[in-house]
Motif scaffolding. Sequence first.
Motif, short mmCIF file in Angstrom:
data_model
loop_
_atom_site.label_atom_id
_atom_site.label_comp_id
_atom_site.label_asym_id
_atom_site.label_seq_id
_atom_site.Cartn_x
_atom_site.Cartn_y
_atom_site.Cartn_z
N VAL A 248 0.85 -1.19 0.00
CA VAL A 248 0.00 0.00 0.00
C VAL A 248 0.89 1.24 0.00
O VAL A 248 2.01 1.23 0.52
N ILE A 249 0.38 2.31 -0.59
CA ILE A 249 1.03 3.60 -0.49
C ILE A 249 0.09 4.55 0.24
O ILE A 249 -1.11 4.58 -0.04
N CYS A 250 0.61 5.26 1.22
CA CYS A 250 -0.19 6.20 2.01
C CYS A 250 0.33 7.62 1.82
O CYS A 250 1.54 7.85 1.74
N LYS A 251 -0.59 8.55 1.79
CA LYS A 251 -0.25 9.96 1.75
C LYS A 251 -0.82 10.62 2.99
O LYS A 251 -2.02 10.49 3.28
N LEU A 252 0.04 11.31 3.72
CA LEU A 252 -0.38 11.95 4.96
C LEU A 252 -0.95 13.33 4.71
O LEU A 252 -0.34 14.15 4.03
N GLU A 253 -2.12 13.57 5.28
CA GLU A 253 -2.67 14.93 5.29
C GLU A 253 -2.29 15.61 6.60
O GLU A 253 -2.01 16.81 6.64
N THR A 254 -2.27 14.84 7.69
CA THR A 254 -1.75 15.30 8.97
C THR A 254 -0.55 14.43 9.32
O THR A 254 -0.29 13.43 8.65
N GLY A 255 0.16 14.78 10.37
CA GLY A 255 1.35 14.02 10.72
C GLY A 255 1.43 13.71 12.20
O GLY A 255 2.33 14.18 12.89
N ARG A 256 0.49 12.92 12.70
CA ARG A 256 0.47 12.57 14.12
C ARG A 256 1.43 11.41 14.40
O ARG A 256 1.75 10.62 13.51
N THR A 257 1.82 11.28 15.67
CA THR A 257 2.68 10.18 16.08
C THR A 257 2.04 8.83 15.76
O THR A 257 0.88 8.60 16.10
N HIS A 258 2.79 7.97 15.07
CA HIS A 258 2.34 6.61 14.72
C HIS A 258 1.06 6.62 13.86
O HIS A 258 0.34 5.62 13.82
N GLN A 259 0.79 7.71 13.18
CA GLN A 259 -0.50 7.86 12.50
C GLN A 259 -0.83 6.72 11.55
O GLN A 259 -1.91 6.11 11.65
N ILE A 260 0.07 6.43 10.62
CA ILE A 260 -0.22 5.37 9.63
C ILE A 260 -0.40 4.03 10.33
O ILE A 260 -1.33 3.27 10.03
N ARG A 261 0.46 3.72 11.28
CA ARG A 261 0.42 2.43 11.97
C ARG A 261 -0.91 2.26 12.71
O ARG A 261 -1.53 1.19 12.67
#
Length: 345
Positions: A248-261
């Motif tokens: 998968v490829i993810c694009k962050l709109e925000t950048g919180r700690t451990h966000q994607i995980r």
Amino acid sequence: MNHYNRFMPLLCTSLDPHGSYKAYEVIATEEACNGRIDKFLADVLHISRNKIQDSIENQLVEVNNHVVKCNYMVQFGDVIRANLPIPIDLDVLVPEDIALDIVYEDDDLLVINKPAKVVVHPDETYRTGTVANALCYRYKDLPLKDNIPTRPGLVHRIDKDTSGLLVVAKTAESLKSLASQFYHHTVDRTYYLLVWGNPKNDSGTIDVHVGRNSHNRKIISSFIDNQQGKRAVTHYQVVKRLNHVTLVICKLETGRTHQIRVHMKHIGHPVFGDMLYGGNVIGSGQWYASYKAFVQNCLKIMPHQALHAASLGFQHPVTNESMFFEASLPENFVKLVNKWEKYVT
């Protein structure tokens, strides 16, 4: 009310390469009876309960010359001896000659490709060997993020076990501009990850608040009611389906700690190899012995979460030029994907 009638630090000696311990002796009074020892020591010594529990689990706490567990109930007259970690001085950064993989550099900034297993800046667990230590050795006058001595030029961070791109500011002007871009979510960031399972949709957006877990601050939780934590938005797209795992490829709109995980766990597809959020156990497929052995071999290839900060785009803080950088997947990530592809075929 005092819960003890004697409190005396006995000695201080180095017991561990990551820090020092101080030995304490406490004799419990009647008021302390029937309380758990971890809570009792945390209250008396003003040291975090987690550190107390770690010392107890490492058999560094004795009651009446006997090792005890965290649930031991303190009794009147107990003689408690404990070796507890001394808080490290996070105001001092030791320069270290550590190689940096510099993707780009000019007078105002540099972009680094950080390998996995390397920490960005010191904390209570990792005192040395960080990107910050390397920056301190290589550059003498980097601006400090939030005026913290251990954050030289560090506009943002990525997790220890995540590889990929970091931008570092070399001047105060650059730090202010880049920090503003991150704050206003105008930075373009994409990540490659391997997740457990087969997402239902080829693409989607996860808009769920995340924040510190109230019971364990090392863990970030998702909050579906959006009444807790902070808003976090992740856009994802399937790159390749491999039966039991998906690239998968993810694009962050925000950048919180451990966000994607946390977000991927929230939708039922934890990042492969992620020990903190359940990705290091079989998340899809049958528990046949041969399959279990295959998964274990995959985890040996990449013994951490399969997450890579693949691209980074921002506006140059001085020239206003649009900057965009890419970092190829690490070798072990490529081997991991290839192994799953061969398994599927």
